[in-house]
Motif scaffolding. Sequence first.
Motif, short mmCIF file in Angstrom:
data_model
loop_
_atom_site.label_atom_id
_atom_site.label_comp_id
_atom_site.label_asym_id
_atom_site.label_seq_id
_atom_site.Cartn_x
_atom_site.Cartn_y
_atom_site.Cartn_z
N LYS A 88 0.81 -1.20 0.00
CA LYS A 88 0.00 0.00 0.00
C LYS A 88 0.84 1.24 0.00
O LYS A 88 0.93 1.93 0.99
N LYS A 89 1.44 1.54 -1.08
CA LYS A 89 2.11 2.81 -1.08
C LYS A 89 2.01 3.51 -2.42
O LYS A 89 1.85 2.90 -3.45
N ILE A 90 2.08 4.80 -2.35
CA ILE A 90 2.01 5.59 -3.56
C ILE A 90 3.36 6.21 -3.76
O ILE A 90 3.97 6.70 -2.82
N HIS A 121 -6.88 8.14 -1.79
CA HIS A 121 -6.34 6.83 -2.15
C HIS A 121 -5.89 6.09 -0.89
O HIS A 121 -6.24 4.92 -0.69
N GLU A 122 -5.16 6.81 -0.04
CA GLU A 122 -4.59 6.16 1.15
C GLU A 122 -5.61 5.98 2.27
O GLU A 122 -5.70 4.92 2.87
N HIS A 126 -7.73 2.13 -0.16
CA HIS A 126 -7.28 0.79 0.21
C HIS A 126 -8.13 0.17 1.30
O HIS A 126 -8.27 -1.04 1.38
N GLU A 158 -4.04 -1.47 -6.48
CA GLU A 158 -3.75 -0.06 -6.73
C GLU A 158 -4.80 0.56 -7.66
O GLU A 158 -5.17 1.72 -7.50
ZN ZN Z 1 -1.83 2.43 -3.00
#
Ligand code: ZN
Length: 684
Positions: free
Chosen positions: A2-4, A461-462, A466, A489
Amino acid sequence: MKKIIILLALATTLFSACKNPENQPVNDDADFDFVIDRFADIEIMRYRVDDWDSLSLQQKELVYYLSQAACCGRDILFDQNCEANLLVKSTIDNIFQSYNGDKNNEDWMNFVVYAKRFWFSNGIHHHYANDKFFPEISREYFISLLDNSNQNEFELDDYQSFEEFKNDIVDIVFNPQRYPNKICQNTDVDLVKNSAVNFYSGVSEKEVESYYQQLKSNFPLADPERAISYGLNSKLIKNADGQVVEDVYKADGLYGKAIKQIIYWLEKAAAVAENPAQKAHIEKLMEFYTNGDLKTWDDYNILWVQDTISQVDYVNGFIEVYNDPLGQKGAWEGLVNYKDFKNNKRTEIISENAQWFEDHSPIEDQFKKKTVKGVIAKVITVAQLGGDSYPAPPIGINLPNANWIRKDYGSKSVTIENLMYAYDQARQSNGVGAEFYYSDEEAELIQKYGYVSDNLQVDMHECLGHGSGQMLPGVSDAALKNYHSVIEETRADLFSLYYIADPQMVKLGLLPDNDAYKACYYKYILNGLMLQLNRIELGNEITEAHMRNRAIIARWCLENGQADHVVELMKRDDKTFVKINDYEKLRQLFGKLLSEIQTIKSTGNYAQAKQMVEKYGIKIDADLHREVKDRYALLDIAPYGGFVNPTFDVKEKDGKIVDIQLVYPNSFVDQMLEYDQKYNFLSK
Ligand code: ZN
């Protein structure tokens, strides 16, 4: 998972940032250089740590100790990325320290560029594209560097002679057939054997799968969803007797020397914790590093995610599984931050309304969460990046990764404001907008709303993307295998894109008016259809999960909105432009695709995930690809960005720390060499 991440050439804010003072650090930027280095396809920046002096001395100490812990696993990540990386690192380091030949020539400069790329990628493979890169020097020149450096300081333990070492290191660096790809994406071949990552040794994909299936069936649970994250903190190897066994990362196991250092600094951090809850999770993390037990890891995450009161926070552990072709081994990562009070209001509003967003989501009712628990969102200032977060960090993080902990205890979601701000500053007037935006109308939209809508999209998004939706009973993330990351994503992006256009955003005060979302829509579609292609070599396909997800969304909308001319690719003077004719209909398309993607995820439909990714997310039109690259080439912009960390100037009196100040270094090479020396725990 889970990262952008953000890329310099993307999300182009052409003009000055939004005027909203909430979104900008108050300090004067005039004397601060954000960009300090440029090489290959990379730009190196500094990030500024604002309001440092608003922390108490005890908090500063805490940040300092956690920051040391965030650096001590540096060698772990290098080794995880490829078994040859530590050898290459120590070789480069020794050449820098002891090479006594001429350094005023092009060959040396090219060697330095290779070294910088190696440090930037934490190894011999491109940090984003995964393929191996090579120095633009001859083998002969490289050999002359080896011959004219201090030969006793090279890592010769595994070799009979210096000659043998030389042959091997030259082969590692120059041979395209050796370790060609960090992560194999071709599902027709053995993903484990064809990936250079060092999570497995001597085992095949089938053996890995059957090992973990066996392990899971040995510990049947009443509720399989609550299973520990099998395989997260170990290397799977074949031992001398031919048995498949796990070599666990822990204090007295694999990577023990580095892990003991991490524990040492965590212990100091625990002693100056802000409160008992924070002390408890730091100590639990020490326990996990000591016993390597993934049950302890879950216990730690439960304590950590529930600590929402501490101002100082951190990420430290084996966390994201992107680097494993089978999506189970965690890359080591460290990061230290504290709450940015000024910017927290935005995410507080989003969090408070989490249930409203879930209830109104355009997905099937059976996939909605009845109760959205603890969506904790905050805006943070990062003070240290380490491991997999360094030098190319995420700009948003959402942890922990275990779905059941997220469901029962919530998740922490953060937007890293000072990194976003540094990116935005570096991006000012890079010329992308003038070259690629369809008309002045889009340029004005983005000038006016670019920064504020970007930030909000990341937050959504965060904080919500998720965390939204639920799986059908019995379905796990593993069902989508190699397509899981892309689908996840895609889902989080669609959730944020769908809602950013909702009138509710203006009502809640998150966007200034009903046109603001259009800036984000335009940038997103332009990026997904065109701009991101610049980062891929001609002839290659899209391989990275986030890039695939953007392509899927943009291309699916282009195709499915064709009849209504929602989005069009226009030609003008032989150049291609993206034009959005109907923003409201585009929003409906995002909603429709979100529903489809959620169904794929919730039902674990591998065949449909595969079809979606293969149809929209991989192939590139060769003519458009060339055009984008040609137009970009004239702008001379680095597609990737990363950062150096500030350093801590610790002032002591009579053996006690009396103050800590931050210093902003201006040399990428110096910081890398310093870290190589200081945190060099795993070389022999
Ligand atoms: Zn993400």
